[in-house]
Design a protein around this motif. Structure first.
Motif, PDB file in Angstrom:
ATOM      1  N   GLU A  28       0.824  -1.201   0.000  1.00  0.00           N
ATOM      2  CA  GLU A  28       0.000   0.000   0.000  1.00  0.00           C
ATOM      3  C   GLU A  28       0.861   1.255   0.000  1.00  0.00           C
ATOM      4  N   SER A  29       1.940   1.233   0.756  1.00  0.00           N
ATOM      5  CA  SER A  29       2.845   2.381   0.800  1.00  0.00           C
ATOM      6  C   SER A  29       3.481   2.611  -0.562  1.00  0.00           C
ATOM      7  N   ALA A  30       3.873   1.545  -1.232  1.00  0.00           N
ATOM      8  CA  ALA A  30       4.473   1.662  -2.565  1.00  0.00           C
ATOM      9  C   ALA A  30       3.459   2.200  -3.564  1.00  0.00           C
ATOM     10  N   GLU A  31       2.228   1.705  -3.500  1.00  0.00           N
ATOM     11  CA  GLU A  31       1.185   2.188  -4.403  1.00  0.00           C
ATOM     12  C   GLU A  31       0.886   3.662  -4.147  1.00  0.00           C
ATOM     13  N   LEU A  32       0.846   4.050  -2.882  1.00  0.00           N
ATOM     14  CA  LEU A  32       0.589   5.439  -2.532  1.00  0.00           C
ATOM     15  C   LEU A  32       1.711   6.337  -3.030  1.00  0.00           C
ATOM     16  N   ARG A  33       2.953   5.886  -2.874  1.00  0.00           N
ATOM     17  CA  ARG A  33       4.099   6.654  -3.351  1.00  0.00           C
ATOM     18  C   ARG A  33       4.035   6.822  -4.872  1.00  0.00           C
TER      19      ARG A  33
END
Length: 68
Positions: A28-33
């Motif tokens: 999720e953090s990677a997608e948000l970034r």
């Protein structure tokens, strides 16, 4: 001194932490970034297009005044 949280709230927060539900996963953090980077890129493109539109909307030269 701030008021303490009610016991029900604290119990719910502790259960969420133990279940692993608060926060974001690595994916999720990677997608948000990636999404934020894409938004930044699109905002830059919009800015460029707006400036180009303003520049192109200026009064063009009279074709008869142009030299070869």
């Amino acid at each position: 001194m701030p008021r303490p949280y009610p016991p029900e709230f604290r119990a719910r927060a502790i259960s969420l932490v133990r279940e692993g539900r608060p926060g974001h996963t690595t994916q999720e953090s990677a997608e948000l970034r990636a999404a934020r980077a894409r938004v930044r890129q699109l905002e830059q493109e919009i800015s460029i297009l707006r400036r180009a539109s303003t520049w192109l909307d200026e009064d063009p030269l009279d074709p008869k005044e142009r030299t070869r």
